[in-house]
Design an enzyme around this catalytic site. Sequence first.
Site, PDB file in Angstrom:
ATOM      1  N   GLY A  34       0.783  -1.238   0.000  1.00  0.00           N
ATOM      2  CA  GLY A  34       0.000   0.000   0.000  1.00  0.00           C
ATOM      3  C   GLY A  34       0.811   1.282   0.000  1.00  0.00           C
ATOM      4  CB  SER A  35       4.295   2.217  -0.846  1.00  0.00           C
ATOM      5  OG  SER A  35       4.482   1.892  -2.192  1.00  0.00           O
ATOM      6  CG  ASN A  36       1.779   3.494  -5.748  1.00  0.00           C
ATOM      7  OD1 ASN A  36       2.115   4.554  -6.276  1.00  0.00           O
ATOM      8  ND2 ASN A  36       2.405   2.357  -5.965  1.00  0.00           N
ATOM      9  NE  ARG A  71     -11.554 -12.665 -13.173  1.00  0.00           N
ATOM     10  CZ  ARG A  71     -10.336 -12.576 -12.625  1.00  0.00           C
ATOM     11  NH1 ARG A  71     -10.086 -11.596 -11.777  1.00  0.00           N
ATOM     12  NH2 ARG A  71      -9.395 -13.435 -12.913  1.00  0.00           N
ATOM     13  CG  MET A  85      -1.371  -7.425  -6.895  1.00  0.00           C
ATOM     14  SD  MET A  85      -0.709  -6.493  -8.324  1.00  0.00           S
ATOM     15  CE  MET A  85       0.807  -5.851  -7.634  1.00  0.00           C
ATOM     16  CG  LEU A 131     -11.356  -4.455 -11.566  1.00  0.00           C
ATOM     17  CD1 LEU A 131     -11.796  -2.993 -11.553  1.00  0.00           C
ATOM     18  CD2 LEU A 131     -11.427  -5.031 -10.160  1.00  0.00           C
ATOM     19  CG  ASN A 133      -3.912  -0.469 -12.298  1.00  0.00           C
ATOM     20  OD1 ASN A 133      -3.686  -0.545 -11.090  1.00  0.00           O
ATOM     21  ND2 ASN A 133      -3.264  -1.219 -13.178  1.00  0.00           N
ATOM     22  CG  HIS A 152       1.359  -1.938 -15.462  1.00  0.00           C
ATOM     23  ND1 HIS A 152       1.319  -3.118 -14.742  1.00  0.00           N
ATOM     24  CD2 HIS A 152       2.167  -2.175 -16.523  1.00  0.00           C
ATOM     25  CE1 HIS A 152       2.068  -4.025 -15.358  1.00  0.00           C
ATOM     26  NE2 HIS A 152       2.590  -3.485 -16.437  1.00  0.00           N
ATOM     27  CD  GLU A 155     -14.932  -5.186 -19.559  1.00  0.00           C
ATOM     28  OE1 GLU A 155     -14.170  -4.395 -20.158  1.00  0.00           O
ATOM     29  OE2 GLU A 155     -16.175  -5.079 -19.577  1.00  0.00           O
TER      30      GLU A 155
END
Length: 191
Positions: free
Chosen positions: A14-16, A68, A93, A96, A110, A112, A145
Amino acid sequence: MMKKKIAIFISGRGSNMQAIVEQCQRGPLKDLAQVELVFANKASAAGLEYAKSQGLETRCINSKGLKRLDFDAKVIDLLSNYELDFIILAGYMRVLSSPFVQAYQGRIINIHPADTSLHQGLHAYEWAYENQLAATKITVHFVDEGMDTGAVIAQASVDLKGVESLQDVEKRGLAVEHQFYSATLKSLFEA
Ligand code: GAR
């Protein structure tokens, strides 16, 4: 202007998320965004402790063992309790499902740690290190997706000249991520 209400999704360190929370508290996102929820798909996600320590609302639904669509249905249900403008994935990670993406079309973002046209999925810094890239890119993109296939919002370059280890690559990359994600969100929220 009304502050954008955001949920931040994490799966681990969770550093971001921490960087975004700090920038909402006293940085460039201060008048632009408000963290309504920090969500994790694992109870062990270390970032949850930080979020709690900041007085933020945290929720967790364990994704392990769930299909999922079933897991995402639970998350969609949880999110219906909030009025959210954006969902910010920060080391979340999971790909969706379609119903999730459609419920928040164009409002899921997001980060990346590679150029998404060159590398998708896990281990992006390993990929850059093993391929001895002189530079790599961080990509902030809309989520669809696919795995890291959504429309690119912005990219930032990370200089990798002289790196001696994977840890060096990660250190340089994360330093860029922590500034760049909030800077990109600022532009998006101001638009
Ligand atoms: C970050 O490097 C993020 O860009 C990456 O995982 C790390 C999470 O670290 N995300 C992906 O690889 C997504 N495909 P953090 O939990 O400390 O923010």
